[in-house]
Write a protein that holds these residues in place. Sequence first.
Motif, short mmCIF file in Angstrom:
data_model
loop_
_atom_site.label_atom_id
_atom_site.label_comp_id
_atom_site.label_asym_id
_atom_site.label_seq_id
_atom_site.Cartn_x
_atom_site.Cartn_y
_atom_site.Cartn_z
N HIS A 79 0.86 -1.17 0.00
CA HIS A 79 0.00 0.00 0.00
C HIS A 79 0.91 1.23 0.00
CE1 HIS A 79 -3.27 -2.71 0.79
NE2 HIS A 79 -2.83 -3.06 1.99
N PRO A 80 0.48 2.36 -0.57
CA PRO A 80 1.36 3.55 -0.63
C PRO A 80 1.90 3.91 0.75
CG PRO A 80 -0.66 3.92 -1.89
CD PRO A 80 -0.85 2.61 -1.17
N GLY A 81 3.20 4.11 0.84
CA GLY A 81 3.86 4.52 2.09
C GLY A 81 4.03 3.41 3.11
N GLU A 82 3.62 2.20 2.78
CA GLU A 82 3.75 1.08 3.73
C GLU A 82 4.76 0.06 3.22
OE1 GLU A 82 -0.04 -0.54 4.87
OE2 GLU A 82 -0.95 1.45 5.02
N LEU B 76 -7.43 -4.36 -2.04
CA LEU B 76 -6.50 -3.51 -2.79
C LEU B 76 -6.97 -2.05 -2.74
CD1 LEU B 76 -5.97 -5.87 -5.86
CD2 LEU B 76 -4.40 -5.47 -3.96
N ARG B 77 -5.97 -1.15 -2.67
CA ARG B 77 -6.28 0.29 -2.60
C ARG B 77 -5.69 0.99 -3.83
NH1 ARG B 77 -3.49 1.18 3.22
NH2 ARG B 77 -4.45 -0.59 4.30
#
Length: 232
Positions: free
Chosen positions: A196-199, A210-211
């Motif tokens: 995930h973004p930033g993770e 899903l994101r």
Amino acid sequence: MAKHRFFGRTDPARVASANAVAVIGLGRFGQSLALELMKDGAEVLGIDAREEVVQSLNGQLTHVVAADATQEQVLRQLSIPEFDRVVIAIGSDVQASILVTSLLLRFSIPQIWAKAVSDAHGLILHQLGIPHVVYPEKDMGRRVAHIVRGSMQDFIEIDSDFAMVKTEVHTGFVGIRLGDSEIRRKHGVTVTSVKHPGEHWEAASADTVLRAGDTILVTGPTKQAERFSRMG
Ligand code: ATP
């Protein structure tokens, strides 16, 4: 006494532990490989005929030696027969590559990898009995071709017809549980990991949702994995 210059922290004979790898030829490929092995915690003995290359690597490898690796006596003095793993990273000088290969085979080194610069060179290495022949330029060219053709961020061919692809998630799958997405049934591929973004990367499960902006690792038959990445 064979003529060679040696740089290193300990007696080279002591490098030949289970964790040790000898890299013969320190051109771009050999250097990159040797430095990555060091980063990975291996003990590395690097050998190259060019003194300036050896000097530039002094302190970066466990040992680095300026020597002609086609000389049996040199290899014996450097305890090469004691190594379990040796990489022959000499390419353009095919004759030197073959001479070193035949010496290493005579030493019965259990694991030998050799770089080939052409199909003919690779064929000779195979016929001599080298199980692991690598074609850095050819393999990287193929890999980049796949990345360029699909809209993927990375591509690794696991086998001739099976690949792992890093790609951005297609908006059509955002907000859907992987278990309900039918990605495997409809597209023939499996989402194995998600970022995930930033993770950090995490293993994907049927409950993963899903994101937007997620990066995913997908495995499957090469054609299907490519097709899936192009949806992104
Ligand atoms: P790269 O693409 O990895 O830079 P290259 O194909 O341009 O390699 P090669 O001819 O494969 O160059 O040589 C790789 C390295 O192997 C060079 O640094 C060269 O000095 C070294 N080398 C070549 N022959 C020998 C030898 N007989 N003994 C030790 N080192 C050698």
